[in-house]
Motif scaffolding. Structure first.
Motif, short mmCIF file in Angstrom:
data_model
loop_
_atom_site.label_atom_id
_atom_site.label_comp_id
_atom_site.label_asym_id
_atom_site.label_seq_id
_atom_site.Cartn_x
_atom_site.Cartn_y
_atom_site.Cartn_z
N THR A 1 0.83 -1.21 0.00
CA THR A 1 0.00 0.00 0.00
C THR A 1 0.87 1.25 0.00
N GLU A 2 1.93 1.25 0.79
CA GLU A 2 2.82 2.42 0.88
C GLU A 2 3.47 2.71 -0.47
N ASP A 3 3.91 1.66 -1.17
CA ASP A 3 4.53 1.85 -2.48
C ASP A 3 3.51 2.36 -3.51
N ILE A 4 2.29 1.84 -3.42
CA ILE A 4 1.23 2.30 -4.33
C ILE A 4 0.96 3.78 -4.08
N GLU A 5 0.82 4.16 -2.80
CA GLU A 5 0.56 5.56 -2.46
C GLU A 5 1.66 6.46 -3.01
N ALA A 6 2.91 6.07 -2.81
CA ALA A 6 4.05 6.88 -3.26
C ALA A 6 4.05 7.03 -4.79
N LYS A 7 3.89 5.93 -5.49
CA LYS A 7 3.96 5.95 -6.95
C LYS A 7 2.78 6.72 -7.56
N ILE A 8 1.57 6.41 -7.12
CA ILE A 8 0.38 7.06 -7.68
C ILE A 8 0.37 8.55 -7.36
N SER A 9 0.75 8.91 -6.13
CA SER A 9 0.75 10.34 -5.78
C SER A 9 1.79 11.11 -6.59
N ARG A 10 2.92 10.49 -6.83
CA ARG A 10 3.98 11.14 -7.61
C ARG A 10 3.57 11.28 -9.07
N GLU A 11 2.98 10.24 -9.65
CA GLU A 11 2.62 10.26 -11.07
C GLU A 11 1.41 11.13 -11.37
N ASN A 12 0.48 11.26 -10.41
CA ASN A 12 -0.79 11.93 -10.69
C ASN A 12 -1.02 13.21 -9.89
N MET A 13 0.03 13.68 -9.19
CA MET A 13 -0.06 14.90 -8.40
C MET A 13 -1.24 14.85 -7.42
N LEU A 14 -1.39 13.70 -6.76
CA LEU A 14 -2.39 13.52 -5.72
C LEU A 14 -1.67 13.36 -4.40
N ASN A 15 -2.28 13.82 -3.33
CA ASN A 15 -1.71 13.65 -2.01
C ASN A 15 -1.75 12.18 -1.63
N PRO A 16 -0.69 11.64 -0.98
CA PRO A 16 -0.70 10.24 -0.58
C PRO A 16 -1.92 9.85 0.28
N GLU A 17 -2.40 10.80 1.10
CA GLU A 17 -3.60 10.51 1.91
C GLU A 17 -4.83 10.31 1.03
N MET A 18 -4.92 11.07 -0.06
CA MET A 18 -6.05 10.90 -0.98
C MET A 18 -5.92 9.56 -1.70
N VAL A 19 -4.70 9.19 -2.06
CA VAL A 19 -4.48 7.89 -2.70
C VAL A 19 -4.88 6.77 -1.74
N ALA A 20 -4.52 6.92 -0.46
CA ALA A 20 -4.89 5.91 0.54
C ALA A 20 -6.41 5.79 0.64
N TYR A 21 -7.11 6.93 0.59
CA TYR A 21 -8.57 6.92 0.62
C TYR A 21 -9.12 6.20 -0.61
N ILE A 22 -8.57 6.49 -1.78
CA ILE A 22 -9.02 5.84 -3.02
C ILE A 22 -8.79 4.33 -2.92
N ILE A 23 -7.65 3.94 -2.38
CA ILE A 23 -7.34 2.51 -2.24
C ILE A 23 -8.41 1.83 -1.38
N THR A 24 -8.78 2.45 -0.26
CA THR A 24 -9.77 1.81 0.62
C THR A 24 -11.18 1.84 0.04
N LYS A 25 -11.51 2.88 -0.75
CA LYS A 25 -12.87 3.00 -1.27
C LYS A 25 -13.07 2.31 -2.62
N GLU A 26 -12.10 2.47 -3.51
CA GLU A 26 -12.27 2.00 -4.89
C GLU A 26 -11.85 0.54 -5.09
N SER A 27 -10.90 0.10 -4.29
CA SER A 27 -10.42 -1.27 -4.51
C SER A 27 -10.16 -1.96 -3.17
N PRO A 28 -11.25 -2.32 -2.48
CA PRO A 28 -11.07 -2.95 -1.17
C PRO A 28 -10.28 -4.26 -1.28
N ALA A 29 -9.53 -4.54 -0.23
CA ALA A 29 -8.65 -5.71 -0.23
C ALA A 29 -9.42 -7.01 -0.33
#
Length: 135
Positions: A107-135
């Motif tokens: 999850t940490e690597d996903i947050e870092a990569k997605i936030s860097r590539e898409n200019m999104l805050n890592p916290e927003m990426v974490a929210y998207i991970i929990t809402k859009e693609s539950p484990a």
């Protein structure tokens, strides 16, 4: 996923009560935040620009925490409010997150990569991970 962009205090009371993610593009007072929570009872995330985060009172932070509403720092890069009241996170972002999760990337690597590539805050990426693609 859509983020509702609110650019003035007056706009808070005209919001759809079903809004879940809101970006406040102005410096909110305690009264504004309480009004937002009252107007949108299903709200899950309030996003503020970095410069405004420092001015949020501890009492409001505690109130939001008790309501289980995330207060996160971030911007809606390149968004024009006069064209659309929503900032849309491209579906390609959620697809990339799902793809990375299926590859077993942390999850940490996903947050870092997605936030860097898409200019999104890592916290927003974490929210998207929990809402859009539950484990």
């Amino acid at each position: 996923m859509k983020i509702r962009v609110v650019s003035s205090r007056e706009e808070i009371f005209t919001l759809n009560p079903n809004e879940r993610v809101v970006h406040l593009a102005f410096r909110p007072s305690n009264k504004d935040v309480l009004g937002l929570v009252e107007t949108c009872p299903k709200i899950e995330v309030i996003q503020l620009p970095k410069s405004y985060m420092a001015t949020v009172s501890k009492s409001i932070e505690m109130f939001l925490e008790m309501q289980r509403i995330q207060l996160i720092e971030g911007d809606v890069w390149g968004h024009r409010k006069d064209i659309n009241e929503y900032y849309t996170i491209p579906s390609s972002v959620t697809e990339k997150i799902k793809e990375m999760r299926s590859e077993g990337i942390s999850t940490e690597d996903i947050e870092a990569k997605i936030s860097r590539e898409n200019m999104l805050n890592p916290e927003m990426v974490a929210y998207i991970i929990t809402k859009e693609s539950p484990a």
